[in-house]
Design a protein around this motif. Structure first.
Motif, PDB file in Angstrom:
ATOM      1  N   PHE A  33      24.421  60.933  27.582  1.00 18.74           N
ATOM      2  CA  PHE A  33      24.724  62.096  28.414  1.00 18.74           C
ATOM      3  C   PHE A  33      24.674  61.731  29.888  1.00 18.74           C
ATOM      4  O   PHE A  33      25.526  62.160  30.668  1.00 18.74           O
ATOM      5  CB  PHE A  33      23.744  63.236  28.126  1.00 18.74           C
ATOM      6  N   LEU A  34      23.694  60.922  30.291  1.00 23.16           N
ATOM      7  CA  LEU A  34      23.587  60.537  31.694  1.00 23.16           C
ATOM      8  C   LEU A  34      24.759  59.663  32.132  1.00 23.16           C
ATOM      9  O   LEU A  34      25.178  59.724  33.284  1.00 23.16           O
ATOM     10  CB  LEU A  34      22.262  59.818  31.950  1.00 23.16           C
ATOM     11  N   GLU A  38      30.236  64.928  31.259  1.00 18.53           N
ATOM     12  CA  GLU A  38      31.379  65.791  30.953  1.00 18.53           C
ATOM     13  C   GLU A  38      32.035  65.453  29.614  1.00 18.53           C
ATOM     14  O   GLU A  38      32.818  66.229  29.092  1.00 18.53           O
ATOM     15  CB  GLU A  38      32.423  65.736  32.073  1.00 18.53           C
ATOM     16  N   ALA A  39      31.735  64.278  29.064  1.00 14.89           N
ATOM     17  CA  ALA A  39      32.352  63.864  27.808  1.00 14.89           C
ATOM     18  C   ALA A  39      31.772  64.684  26.655  1.00 14.89           C
ATOM     19  O   ALA A  39      30.567  64.799  26.511  1.00 14.89           O
ATOM     20  CB  ALA A  39      32.122  62.381  27.563  1.00 14.89           C
TER      21      ALA A  39
END
Length: 118
Positions: A33-34, A38-39
């Motif tokens: 996530f970091l 946005e993915a």
């Protein structure tokens, strides 16, 4: 430059461990996530119902009075009759229509049938 990258990666790992414990997810989830917040990753496996099977099912159901179990057997589909019912009921193109009942066969009808055979 390499030392700076290592320092950043170490800080992300330390920060990620704390976040992972807090939200009760794995460190890998937090790191992914970091890297790209946005993915959005698609979950789940492949669909059992292919577009081709859906077309076949709709075509066969649109002009027959067969039950879901019969459609499943005839089209050799690999999911339950209940799922077939759900698919057909959610389709806006198909609408259920109750068949008109046929009139009762009276004595005069039987006589006319016999007379027609002779």
């Amino acid at each position: 430059m390499g030392a700076n990258k290592d320092w950043i990666a170490e800080k992300i790992t330390i920060f990620g461990n704390e976040v992972a414990k807090l939200i009760q997810r794995s460190l890998g989830v937090v790191q992914n996530f970091l890297k790209s917040p946005e993915a959005k990753r698609k979950g789940g496996g492949n669909k059992k119902l292919t577009p081709r099977d859906l077309r076949r099912l709709k075509n066969r159901a649109s002009n027959s009075t067969k039950m879901a179990r019969e459609l499943k057997e005839e089209l050799e589909l690999n999911f339950s009759p209940r799922r077939i019912q759900e698919i057909l009921s959610s389709d806006s193109d198909l609408q259920y229509r109750k068949m008109k009942s046929c009139p009762i066969l009276t004595n005069s009808h039987m006589v006319n049938r016999i007379a027609a055979m002779v």
